[in-house]
Design a protein around this motif. Structure first.
Motif, short mmCIF file in Angstrom:
data_model
loop_
_atom_site.label_atom_id
_atom_site.label_comp_id
_atom_site.label_asym_id
_atom_site.label_seq_id
_atom_site.Cartn_x
_atom_site.Cartn_y
_atom_site.Cartn_z
N UNK A 65 69.57 76.26 43.97
CA UNK A 65 70.75 75.80 44.82
C UNK A 65 71.76 76.89 45.67
N UNK A 66 71.00 77.48 47.00
CA UNK A 66 70.94 78.20 47.72
C UNK A 66 72.80 77.32 49.00
N UNK A 67 73.85 78.68 48.95
CA UNK A 67 75.04 78.22 49.41
C UNK A 67 74.65 78.05 51.07
N UNK A 68 73.76 79.46 51.11
CA UNK A 68 73.59 80.14 52.87
C UNK A 68 72.35 78.56 53.73
N UNK A 72 73.79 90.72 46.28
CA UNK A 72 73.20 90.31 44.99
C UNK A 72 73.25 88.11 45.78
N UNK A 73 74.00 87.73 46.06
CA UNK A 73 73.29 86.69 46.63
C UNK A 73 72.07 86.87 47.12
N UNK A 74 70.73 87.21 47.26
CA UNK A 74 69.75 87.15 47.56
C UNK A 74 68.36 87.75 46.24
N UNK A 75 69.33 88.31 45.51
CA UNK A 75 68.54 89.05 44.43
C UNK A 75 67.79 87.63 43.53
N UNK A 76 65.95 88.10 43.64
CA UNK A 76 65.04 86.92 43.18
C UNK A 76 64.74 86.03 44.30
N UNK A 77 65.65 86.05 45.29
CA UNK A 77 65.36 84.54 46.69
C UNK A 77 64.30 85.46 47.28
N UNK A 78 64.70 86.57 47.78
CA UNK A 78 63.31 87.05 48.41
C UNK A 78 62.98 89.03 48.19
N UNK A 79 61.88 89.13 48.71
CA UNK A 79 61.54 89.94 48.27
C UNK A 79 62.70 91.26 48.97
N UNK A 80 62.51 92.67 49.00
CA UNK A 80 63.41 93.68 49.57
C UNK A 80 62.27 94.43 50.05
N UNK A 81 62.40 94.80 51.93
CA UNK A 81 62.44 96.55 52.30
C UNK A 81 63.65 96.85 52.39
N UNK A 82 62.86 98.41 51.92
CA UNK A 82 64.71 98.85 52.47
C UNK A 82 63.24 100.05 53.42
N UNK A 83 64.49 100.72 54.42
CA UNK A 83 64.09 101.92 54.83
C UNK A 83 63.09 101.41 56.52
N UNK A 84 63.64 100.37 56.83
CA UNK A 84 62.57 99.35 57.86
C UNK A 84 63.44 99.96 59.30
#
Length: 313
Positions: A247-250, A32-44
């Motif tokens: 704000x990006x802790x990563x 959930x920390x990545x939601x809204x920050x990256x476009x997710x591509x599953x099944x790669x």
């Protein structure tokens, strides 16, 4: 004295993992920390092209007597998203874990009775794996197949950007060291280098927590007395723009400023591949837990119209 029968626990844990393998792997990678920050591509499974289309000027005065196609108007390019294998190898001591679980049961208002012991174990592991992939891999990762930590698993966004700068594919904006007094000007300088068409779209600028705090405090100090000052309670945007500061802790410890549309940053993973697995084995009085999964990051477009960065690391 522990009441756990380790063979029975291993059977129950194994059955739980087989039934919920895809869900657990997806939860591990799709933080959930990545939601809204990256476009997710599953099944790669391994590699997948990320096509981009650049269109030149194509409109011209009308002439009904001639067909005059614009030469080389459409330029197709494709960057490659590659996912790489990651693993978790653990040795669990069930009797020790049982104590923490029983302590949770005894807490007032606890829901541990609704969470079987095997689910409790995997929830604990998944949350730690999520944290490491997010904080150590997605931005800061540098792929090293001989490495030993999450930071060695993939090339994160900072590495991708640095490699493109070294290859002269990106010309960074010279901000110099970012400080508490120049933070606003530095962010605006990088944003100004973005293409005008992309400025009309929603964009994001993730900031290391220290830089984000500097921005808020500098802005408050400069403009806090204004009647329209809202205290930036919810979302923080560069004034007069569609660029949201996040704000990006990563990015902790980094002075890299990156502005681009969210959709330009891709996080790929495979939650359903046959080689993605979670297995257990009894080992003396312990249980071995082994997890395998894949993930990777990439930028769709790196030209200056879609992406702007500064010269700091």
């Amino acid at each position: 004295m522990s009441a756990i029968k380790i063979d029975e626990l291993n059977e129950e844990l194994g059955a739980y993992l087989r039934e919920d393998k895809d869900v657990l792997i997806a939860e591990t990678l799709q933080s959930k920390s990545l939601e809204g920050k990256f476009e997710f591509w599953d099944d790669v499974k391994d590699e997948v092209p990320l096509p981009s289309l650049s269109i030149g000027n194509i409109v011209k005065p009308a002439n009904a007597e001639k067909f005059e196609p614009t030469p080389d108007a459409l330029q197709f390019k494709a960057r490659m998203l590659k996912v790489r294998g990651m693993k978790v190898d653990l040795v669990l001591v069930p009797s020790n874990l049982e104590k923490t679980w029983l302590g949770k049961v005894n807490k007032k208002g606890s829901d541990a009775y609704q969470m079987p012991f095997e689910e409790y174990i995997m929830k604990y592991i998944v949350e730690k794996a999520q944290e490491e992939v997010y904080l150590m891999s997605v931005y800061k990762g540098i792929y090293n197949p001989a490495g030993k930590t999450a930071a060695d698993t993939i090339d994160g966004v900072l590495t991708l950007v640095e490699n493109e700068i070294l290859a002269d594919n990106i010309v960074p904006v010279i901000t110099g060291a970012v400080t508490p007094t120049n933070i606003i000007e530095s962010c605006e300088m990088v944003y100004d280098n973005l293409g005008e068409a992309y400025k009309a779209k929603p964009t994001q600028m993730p900031l290391a927590p220290t830089l984000y705090d500097w921005y808020q405090r500098r802005y408050r100090g400069q403009y806090g007395a204004n009647n329209n000052y809202s205290g930036m309670e919810n979302k923080l945007f560069l004034d007069g723009t569609n660029c949201e500061l996040i704000r990006e802790p990563a990015l902790a410890g980094s002075q890299r400023l990156i502005v681009t549309p969210m959709e330009n940053k891709v996080y790929g993973f495979d939650s359903a591949a046959d080689e993605n697995n979670i297995t257990t084995q009894v080992f003396e009085r312990t249980i071995k837990v082994m997890m395998d999964f894949k993930a990777g990051t990439q930028l769709k477009e790196i030209h200056s119209r879609a992406l702007a960065v500064n010269d700091q690391k």
